[in-house]
Write an enzyme that holds these catalytic residues in place. Structure first.
Site, PDB file in Angstrom:
ATOM      1  N   LYS A  93       3.424  -5.606  13.335  1.00 47.12           N
ATOM      2  CA  LYS A  93       4.669  -5.854  14.007  1.00 47.12           C
ATOM      3  C   LYS A  93       5.080  -4.755  15.000  1.00 47.12           C
ATOM      4  O   LYS A  93       5.925  -5.029  15.898  1.00 47.12           O
ATOM      5  CB  LYS A  93       5.774  -6.041  12.756  1.00 47.12           C
ATOM      6  N   PHE A 121      11.117   0.806   8.328  1.00 44.61           N
ATOM      7  CA  PHE A 121      11.584  -0.185   9.321  1.00 44.61           C
ATOM      8  C   PHE A 121      11.106  -1.686   9.340  1.00 44.61           C
ATOM      9  O   PHE A 121      11.045  -2.610  10.201  1.00 44.61           O
ATOM     10  CB  PHE A 121      11.618   0.027  10.799  1.00 44.61           C
ATOM     11  N   ASP A 122      10.888  -2.015   7.952  1.00 40.48           N
ATOM     12  CA  ASP A 122      10.354  -3.359   7.713  1.00 40.48           C
ATOM     13  C   ASP A 122       9.238  -3.932   8.533  1.00 40.48           C
ATOM     14  O   ASP A 122       9.210  -4.905   9.023  1.00 40.48           O
ATOM     15  CB  ASP A 122      11.422  -4.364   7.767  1.00 40.48           C
ATOM     16  N   TYR A 123       8.197  -2.966   8.810  1.00 40.36           N
ATOM     17  CA  TYR A 123       7.031  -3.301   9.718  1.00 40.36           C
ATOM     18  C   TYR A 123       5.897  -3.950   8.820  1.00 40.36           C
ATOM     19  O   TYR A 123       4.682  -3.656   9.036  1.00 40.36           O
ATOM     20  CB  TYR A 123       6.499  -2.098  10.346  1.00 40.36           C
ATOM     21  N   ASP A 124       6.261  -4.786   7.668  1.00 44.03           N
ATOM     22  CA  ASP A 124       5.286  -5.322   7.047  1.00 44.03           C
ATOM     23  C   ASP A 124       4.203  -6.071   7.904  1.00 44.03           C
ATOM     24  O   ASP A 124       4.485  -6.704   8.812  1.00 44.03           O
ATOM     25  CB  ASP A 124       5.886  -6.300   5.823  1.00 44.03           C
TER      26      ASP A 124
END
Length: 818
Positions: A516, A487-490
């Site tokens: 995030k 989920f693009d939790y970079d």
């Protein structure tokens, strides 16, 4: 009764009945999804009220009052005394009851007796009107989600905190520890209300066409340095705002940066104080000092003469360059003509995809560089390698590559390419001079939402914190904040370094990493082991065929805004859009955080992929051990869609928009904000907060909403009223020794000062446009404390309206500059 009065009343009855019918039908749909029965019953009561009003019958009043009472009891049962969740549950019924009370003298029973005579009707109407006014009045004051203990005051546990940076702000996070704490107390709780604008400077680089001002300036001795979204570096007089020099690297537009230009900060180094590797010599046995360090070779040449003190920064077309801090001239001995090409070694896919936005870390003569990659467009993106360059020569000293991990950090031979598709680092690193370690957070292998093509080393280093020897790049340890991120939790915020006191009087050197996901991981920075407990919690695993998902995810004992949603958390401005949101919520896939995406229906994504905590990071009152953080609370939804199907329905692919192709994977991904037809979030406020956490106990001291709806357009309409719901935030806070937290990254056009002990807003200054960066503070040569903010416009407005280029300094009256 005059005929027109009768028709008006009857017409209102029809409107109420029709609204009730809509509510009842929606209620049926919600029940079919397993949701609350209240909306059906309330809709039926509204239909009855409207019917009786239409017929001028007395039961209209009693049904309306009964509906109001029941809605209040139901609201309390679902959400307690939460103000913003109570409002949509009762306000429509309060209006209906008030209307029924006003006309009650003309509503009669079967015997012709009015529901109420004029005097009691007037009294009831006044009571209901006062309740309505009170409800509206309370919309204009903040409603803390955690209220500070009365009279609570943080104890000072480190009296000399912040003194090591003197009167300056020498690095992006004030120091390489990233704590954003300034010990100055000239501006304090008692006098902050008197702050005035000291000076304003316009950079001339307006934040339009995808440019955003997210910069935090630095201040060294008697000069302030900052960069613009086009990577123009500017030096100013910090007491007057007068320009000393500027340098334009003339960045070139490409596919990746043409609508995405940011420069969050610059770095500084004095080579006489911290010699770079190229100035060091290999010592003979009898030349080595008692501490094992090598003697320093003397600087020579024109470059050394003009560039002992250097400003170091990067560009959105993937270069790093250094400037003479006094003149703004390029340092000719650095790289090729003053520049180093960061695309070298990244392969053919890097140009237009790899670029830099954040302030570099400079430590021990090394410039530490990571870069941003385009998300979600395609497989085969360039490597996320993190590199260390000699700050004097521009030579590549080391390269930490996730595909090699801890095994080898030597640069690749000339002509070789770092392995593509590895997690990247696009924020700013932190550095501990005692340990000699630099710490940086990583992102994810792109595309973000499809995990079927992940490399084992990508999963090992995704969303991680990595510690390396700053001189060699050799990895010491790493810690993952997520397992197989889908989920693009970079992780993008700068790590915060702090020495945490223990009960026995000793301290533990810790690293605080905001994510995030809203998780706050506190790690021993010597080893990477958690100091605050971390547990692996089970998550949903019913993923699409070919996806690889993790059965558990790490959760820290300290977090902000991470409570899973339930149906009653759905929100709206009225009972009607609240019902809409509850239907949408029940119709989505949602088994908690990390519920996998599907092609069959939308999946709720919360915490959202903007945060939690984004690149803006947090601050710590290093004198008291109080962590201050601003967060974003925006849910999104997503679903997989075949690329050809997306093309047929006209979805336009972008890295940041509502559709990404994820070319090279089986699925594109469609995604958006979870909002109602009115354009407001479908979940309860606040949507952004400021939170104070006592790191010694882990307790949340206070939490307050940040920002109002005043300047946030909804469907193109700007409300213009300051209702402090708490809006999504960007940027970060500044904490000072005056007991204050400054912040200007809200969606409304204000810079604010909060009381560090209570969270109370003590001062608010109107800005010409919104802001996104983090404030900074220093003492000028005139002996006065300044607070500086840069305002270029609120985040991601999507238009060129209300944009700026303002650098604004505030100070106390008495010696205000021009």
């Amino acid at each position: 009764m005059k005929p027109w009065v009768r028709w008006v009343i009857s017409g209102l009855g029809i409107v109420v009945a029709l609204l009730g019918l809509a509510l009842a039908l929606g209620g049926v749909k919600l029940i079919s999804l397993g949701g609350s029965w209240f909306y059906l019953l309330a809709g039926l009561a509204m239909i009855a009220t409207g019917w009786f009003v239409f017929r001028l019958r007395a039961p209209a009043l009693w049904v309306a009052l009964g509906l109001l009472v029941v809605s209040g009891l139901w609201s309390y049962w679902e959400v307690g005394t939460d103000f913003w969740q109570t409002v949509p549950r009762v306000i429509v019924f309060l209006f209906i009851a008030l209307g029924a009370a006003i006309v009650s003298p003309v509503l009669v029973d079967k015997s012709g007796k009015p529901a109420l005579r004029w005097q009691p009707a007037a009294a009831l109407s006044v009571v209901l009107a006062v309740a309505l006014v009170a409800l509206f009045a309370n919309m204009f004051r903040p409603h803390p989600t955690v209220i500070a203990d009365a009279g609570a005051k943080a104890a000072v546990i480190k009296a000399d905190a912040g003194q090591d940076s003197g009167n300056d702000w020498p690095a992006y996070g004030r120091n390489t520890e990233g704590n954003r704490f300034a010990q100055f107390d000239q501006i304090n709780r008692d006098n902050v209300k008197d702050l005035q604008v000291a000076w304003t400077y316009h950079t001339g680089d307006l934040a339009v066409d995808g440019k955003e001002y997210q910069v935090t300036p630095i201040k060294i001795d008697d000069t302030m340095y900052l960069c613009t979204p086009s990577n123009i570096v500017i030096a100013l007089d910090p007491t007057t705002g007068a320009e000393r020099w500027r340098f334009d690297p003339e960045v070139k537009d490409n596919f990746g940066n043409q609508n995405w230009k940011r420069c969050r900060g610059v770095a500084y180094i004095d080579l006489d104080q911290t010699p770079p590797p190229s100035w060091r010599v290999t010592p003979a046995a009898d030349q080595t000092g008692t501490d094992g360090t090598a003697p320093v070779a003397p600087a020579s040449g024109i470059a050394a003469a003009i560039c002992h003190k250097r400003i170091v920064t990067t560009t959105v077309d993937a270069r790093v360059f250094t400037l003479d801090a006094e003149t703004g001239a390029l340092c000719p001995d650095f790289g090729d003509g003053g520049y180093v090409d960061l695309l070298k070694g990244l392969g053919p896919t890097a140009e237009g995809s790899y670029y830099l936005t954040s302030a570099p870390l400079v430590a021990e003569g090394i410039v530490m560089i990571g870069g941003k990659l385009n998300d979600n467009l395609t497989v085969g993106e360039a490597s996320g390698v993190v590199r260390g360059y000699d700050v004097a020569s521009g030579d590549l000293v080391w390269a930490w590559d996730p595909s090699r991990g801890a095994t080898d950090s030597s640069p690749l031979p000339e002509g070789e390419i770092y392995k593509p598709e590895t997690p990247n680092f696009w924020g700013t690193a932190a550095y501990d001079p005692e340990l000699g370690l630099a710490f940086f957070p990583t992102g994810n292998q792109t595309p973000d939402f499809w995990t079927g093509n992940r490399h084992p080393y990508s999963d090992e280093y995704n969303d991680a914190v990595v510690a390396v020897d700053v001189k060699t790049g050799q990895e010491r340890w790493h810690f993952r904040t997520a397992n197989i991120d889908q989920f693009d939790y970079d992780v993008s915020s700068q790590p915060i370094l702090y020495d945490l006191p223990k009960a026995d009087g000793t301290t533990v050197p810790v690293l605080i990493q905001l994510t995030k996901r809203g998780q706050i991981f506190v790690l021993d920075r010597r080893t990477g082991e958690p100091v605050v407990p971390v547990v692996q919690q089970p998550v949903a695993t019913d993923a699409m065929p070919g996806m690889n998902v993790a059965p558990t995810q790490p959760h820290s004992a300290i977090s902000v805004g991470t409570t899973p949603f339930k149906e009653s958390d759905m929100w709206g401005a009225t009972i009607f859009d609240q019902l809409y949101c509850r239907i949408q919520f029940k119709d989505m896939r949602w088994e908690g955080e990390f519920t996998p995406l599907s092609d069959q229906k939308r999946t709720l994504i919360y915490p959202g992929y903007y945060g939690g905590f984004n690149w803006g990071g947090g601050a710590i009152d290093a004198s008291t051990g109080t962590l201050i953080v601003n967060d974003i609370r925006m849910a999104q939804w997503g679903r997989f869609i075949k690329q050809d199907a997306a093309e047929k329905i006209g979805l336009e692919a972008t890295t940041e928009g509502e559709y990404s192709t994820q070319t090279g994977t089986p699925w594109g991904v469609e995604r958006s904000m979870f909002i109602s037809p009115l354009g407001v979030p479908c979940f309860k406020p606040p949507f952004g907060t400021m939170t104070a956490i006592d790191l010694n106990s882990g307790k949340t001291k206070w939490q307050v909403p940040v920002g109002s709806i005043q300047d946030a357009p909804v469907h193109g309409i700007v409300p213009g009223v300051r209702i402090p719901l708490g809006m999504p935030t960007m940027g970060g806070p500044l904490v000072t020794g005056g007991g204050l937290t400054f912040f200007h990254g809200s969606l409304d056009y204000y810079v604010r000062a909060f009381d560090n002990d209570s969270g109370e807003e003590l001062w608010r200054g109107r800005l010409p446009v919104g802001g996104q960066g983090a404030p900074m503070s220093y003492i000028g040569k005139d002996g006065k404390q300044y607070i500086v903010v840069v305002a270029g416009g609120a985040t991601r407005t999507g238009t060129n309206d209300n944009r700026g280029d303002d650098v604004i300094a505030y100070t106390l009256p008495g010696n205000v500059g021009q």
